[in-house]
Design an enzyme around this catalytic site. Structure first.
Site: not given
Ligand code: CP3
Length: 349
Positions: A28, A32, A41, A78, A155
């Site tokens: 990540r 944010r 964003r 994602d 999911y």
């Molecule tokens: O790592 C990186 O920077 C690459 C991009 C990336 C994102 N999500 C961006 C993201 C990667 C590799 C993921 C993987 C992901 N997504 C996983 C597996 C890894 C982990 O964290 O366990 C999972 C379970 C998801 C599903 C997901 N996406 C969830 C549960 C959420 C909400 C939780 C949160 O952190 O807000 C997201 C949103 C998400 N994916 C964000 C980002 C940067 C936040 C979104 C925002 O900008 O509001």
């Protein structure tokens, strides 16, 4: 195992080389906690619009590379884009997380698209990879990724994130036919998706199994190990030499033997396992990645420095990629990321 033709430090580690300074990136890393991410964003409108806008998705991927000089960039996208490409509805509720239409019956499963029909939806992601492969600095490795079938299925079945993956475990117990059909469909779609990322320029693939820790015994073998093996084998058959990182998060003892059981080149570790234990029991089989607790990115200070040094030291006798044990959180201080990187890069035995 050692491939001396590699010049990028991440690829050297993945080829089995022990390096004086481990390469570093962060889960990540585009996110944010960075003001420049929040600005882009806002420009995109929302998170999914950002994922599907190749110019802006490439921009946020590059932001942490410019700011910190990480050794790898991870494609901004994602894991839930694959369910969406298979036909599920997907939206994000601010402050809560993802929501999806659910798959809990044969009828709902039958309405999904075939694996090879995903490409129209995710075509912008492939374009993001193409832009990045042009724009990244020569020393930076581009990592593509997907969710592992079990994590993605949790999911798709629950329609949201769940603390214990209860709905997925329930479907597995009550309707194994539909559960396994869904696992197979996700596996096939993931192979297609990752193949196209590689065609577009991804140099390494990472498979995120964030909920692997809730699978035990035979279930861990069937639904975490077997799909990771199938994806890894097929990806390597289609793209010989492409390195794969597996992340069966919170697998505990399931980390032992995971390299050999799946064929992945690197096993990513969460911070519930001690680095000394993992060096003895997992790194003996190949490269490991990890595993600083992401809470140190919030708290910083001596604890961050001491723990970072302890991790680098514990893994210094074998191939290692430094990373967090899970994604950095929005409340992290960007200065603490700099402190972590300086600590890793200045470490001496
Ligand atoms: O790592 C990186 O920077 C690459 C991009 C990336 C994102 N999500 C961006 C993201 C990667 C590799 C993921 C993987 C992901 N997504 C996983 C597996 C890894 C982990 O964290 O366990 C999972 C379970 C998801 C599903 C997901 N996406 C969830 C549960 C959420 C909400 C939780 C949160 O952190 O807000 C997201 C949103 C998400 N994916 C964000 C980002 C940067 C936040 C979104 C925002 O900008 O509001």
């Amino acid at each position: 195992m050692k491939d001396m033709t590699q010049t990028k430090s991440i690829l050297k580690a993945l080829a089995g080389e022990t390096q004086a300074t481990p390469p570093i990136w962060m889960m990540r890393q585009a996110g944010r906690y960075l003001p420049e991410y929040r600005a882009t964003r806002a420009q995109a409108g929302d998170f999914l619009s950002l994922c599907y806008n190749p110019e802006l998705a490439a921009e946020v991927t590059l932001q942490p590379i410019r700011r910190y000089g990480f050794d790898a960039a991870i494609l901004f996208a994602d894991i839930l884009l694959v369910p969406q490409a298979l036909g599920a509805d997907l939206w994000f509720v601010t402050g809560e997380g993802p929501r999806l239409s659910t798959i809990t019956s044969q009828g709902e499963f039958d309405a999904l698209k075939p694996a090879d029909a995903i490409h129209d939806t995710v075509a912008p992601v492939y374009e993001t990879v193409r832009i990045l492969s042009q724009e990244l600095p020569a020393e930076t490795t581009l990592i593509g990724f997907a969710g592992a079938p079990w994590t993605v299925a949790t999911y798709m079945i629950a329609g949201r994130g769940t603390p214990d993956q209860g709905p997925a475990h329930a479907l597995k117990a009550e309707n194994r036919l539909v559960f396994e059909a869904l696992m197979d469909r996700i596996t096939e779609a993931t192979i297609e998706y990752l193949s196209q990322q590689i065609e577009a320029g991804a140099e390494v693939i990472k498979i995120f199994d964030s909920w692997a820790g809730s699978l035990s015994g035979e279930d861990f073998q069937r639904y975490a190990v077997a799909p990771a093996k199938r994806i890894t084998q097929e990806i390597k058959a289609r793209h010989p030499g492409i390195p794969v990182i597996g992340f069966p998060r919170e697998a505990g003892n399931g980390y032992v033997g995971f390299h050999a059981a799946t064929g992945v080149d690197c096993v990513a570790l969460d911070n519930s396992v001690s680095p000394d234990w993992a060096a003895q029991n997992v790194q003996v089989d190949g490269c490991v990645q990890g595993n600083l607790a992401s809470s140190h990115m919030v708290t910083g200070g001596h604890a961050l420095v001491d723990e970072t040094r302890a991790i680098v030291a514990a893994f210094s006798k074998g191939p290692h990629i430094f990373n967090l044990g899970h994604g950095i959180t929005p409340d992290a201080d960007p200065e603490n990321v700099s402190l972590m990187i300086e600590t890793v890069r200045s470490w001496k035995p």
